[in-house]
Design an enzyme around this catalytic site. Structure first.
Site, short mmCIF file in Angstrom:
data_model
loop_
_atom_site.label_atom_id
_atom_site.label_comp_id
_atom_site.label_asym_id
_atom_site.label_seq_id
_atom_site.Cartn_x
_atom_site.Cartn_y
_atom_site.Cartn_z
N ALA A 98 0.84 -1.20 0.00
CA ALA A 98 0.00 0.00 0.00
C ALA A 98 0.87 1.24 0.00
CB ALA A 98 -0.93 0.00 1.21
N ASP B 64 0.71 -5.83 17.35
CA ASP B 64 1.86 -5.28 16.64
C ASP B 64 2.25 -3.93 17.24
OD1 ASP B 64 3.90 -5.29 14.78
OD2 ASP B 64 2.67 -4.55 13.13
#
Length: 486
Positions: A35, A162
């Site tokens: 992305a 994360d």
């Protein structure tokens, strides 16, 4: 995508800018293998306009169901969280190429990872009151995510999984924000992690995450404890030179008191951090909200908490050229001009050793390397996923095409083998062998035809002893890895 589109997603200098849906792309902020992220703008009636960040999936992934599901999951999870300390998700759509895009709150600032690198270059620590307040804000953001519910009030069970300095953004408005819920766990995700698959940045795993066990909010508390330890000391806690060693350190390495590296840290604050880093989840802070409260209470020993304005000014200063470039790019774009500012930017991605981008070569290797740290899957593979990787080393704030390509976050070249050169004695041995073969052939011919004469240059009948030729093993010359984030 419409309006004079280019591969970089921005219109030519002086021309119309590209659109995705109803959003205008101003300039690209970062790009990775899956992305790219742009500063963008949406306009409305009576001169209304709002600045946003637009995270767009690369068009070639639009037909890959796995990436599409992950992108949609990120949108659903992040949109469910309402917090001043979580990057807000505002919209979801598809461009004319069929690629999905997310519209996010625009945070003008830098990641905590970039800030820590800048402090290291300047050979200074993050001021203690600032460090404790930013970590407390991040803890509050995580707690808001953990407590998120559906519209009907059902808990969503979100776990970020994360948490790292790369996914904590600090704005010049003085606020820390948790970003990137790409691999977050939630009850309604369509994509799921396979058994034994490890996703995330290994150096920020909790012990239970490193073992491949199911995780809850206390795993994020441990990860944020690592971030806090590093933000305060300016050193890495579990960094290693390979993935397996990093996982082992997470599970086994003794965690030093942060005061060994930061003597001015109050004892109460050190105790708060060390409790977050206890390996048994039952002994840690049981939720991130309690951690935030404890950090702020401990910080009172240093005096009043810094204001948002004070933190913002410090971020603008330590963020340096990158923050100035983004601000000037926005000013230029909003003023009707082109943002033609180029600035060196260090990648935000961690090294391959500390990130979940390393895959085990084979099942036996994976099982033997991480056992008993992690429960291996059937193929024992370690994998990682992040929809946006690190930014390219150069950031061009411009509406013209960027000259650099957008590739995966970490590209490791295969080793290049040096050419082999046979030694001189090998050549001699080959020559002697050829003469012996010729002599044997002629001797056999003479036995069949006694009248045949041997050439004057025939080799003697007794063969010479030749030493066998052994070519040296090739010498590998690995090419250094390169990394390119949002």
């Amino acid at each position: 995508m419409r309006a004079a589109s280019t591969p970089s997603g921005a219109g030519p200098r002086g021309g119309a800018r590209a659109l995705v849906g109803r959003y205008e792309l101003l300039f690209r902020i970062a790009a990775g293998g899956m992305a790219e992220v742009f500063a963008g703008r949406v306009r409305g009636e009576a001169g209304f306009e709002k600045l946003v960040a637009i995270k767009r999936m690369l068009p070639h992934l639009a037909d890959d169901p796995r990436f599409v599901d992950m992108f949609l999951d990120e949108a659903r999870v992040a949109a469910s969280v309402s917090s001043p300390h979580v990057v807000q998700t505002l919209d979801l759509g598809r461009d004319d190429d069929g690629a999905l895009f997310l519209v996010l709150e625009l945070c003008v600032g830098a990641s905590l990872a970039a800030i820590l690198r800048a402090c290291d270059r300047r050979r200074e620590h993050v001021p203690l009151p600032v460090a404790l307040e930013l970590i407390a804000q991040a803890a509050q953001g995580l707690d808001d995510a953990h407590e998120a519910t559906t519209a009907a009030g059902a808990p969503l069970g979100i776990v970020h999984r994360d948490v790292s300095p790369h996914n904590l953004l600090v704005g010049i408005d003085g606020r820390a924000r948790v970003a990137d819920f790409g691999i977050a766990r939630a009850l309604y995700r369509r994509s799921h992690t396979s058994t034994g698959e490890l996703k995330g940045k290994f150096a920020y795993f909790s012990p239970e995450q490193a073992r491949g066990e199911d995780v809850d909010r206390r795993s994020d508390v441990f990860s944020l404890g690592i971030v806090a330890w590093e933000a305060i000391t300016g050193a890495k806690l579990f960094g290693g030179d390979d993935a397996m060693r990093t996982l082992r350190r997470v599970a086994e390495q003794e965690i030093p008191d942060p005061r060994t590296r930061r003597a001015d840290l109050p004892g109460e604050a050190a105790g708060v951090l060390l409790r977050a880093l206890l390996r048994d989840p039952a002994d840690r802070w049981q939720n991130a909200g309690d951690l935030a409260t404890a950090l702020r209470s401990a910080a009172l020993a240093l005096g009043p908490a810094p204001s948002a304005r004070q933190i913002g000014r410090w971020v603008a200063d330590v963020g340096g050229e990158r923050v100035r470039a983004i601000r000037e790019g926005l000013d230029a774009a909003l003023g009707g001009g082109d943002a033609a500012i180029e600035v060196d930017v260090e990648p935000d991605a961690p090294t391959p050793a500390s990130s979940g981008v390393v895959a085990a070569r084979s099942a036996p290797q994976a099982r033997s390397a991480i056992a008993p740290l992690a429960t291996a899957s059937a193929d024992g593979a370690l994998a990682a996923s992040s929809l946006v990787a690190a930014p390219k080393p150069r950031l061009l704030l411009d509406s013209s095409p960027e000259p650099t390509e957008t590739g995966p976050a970490i590209v490791a070249s295969a080793p290049v083998h040096a050419p082999r050169r046979p030694p001189a004695r090998a050549a001699i041995a080959v020559g002697v062998a050829a003469v012996i073969v010729a002599a044997v052939f002629l001797a056999g011919r003479a036995s069949r035809d006694p009248g045949a004469a041997l050439p004057a240059t025939a080799a003697p009948s007794a063969p010479a002893t030749a030493e066998p030729a052994i070519a040296p093993a090739p010498t590998a010359s690995p090419i250094a890895s390169s990394s390119a984030r949002a």
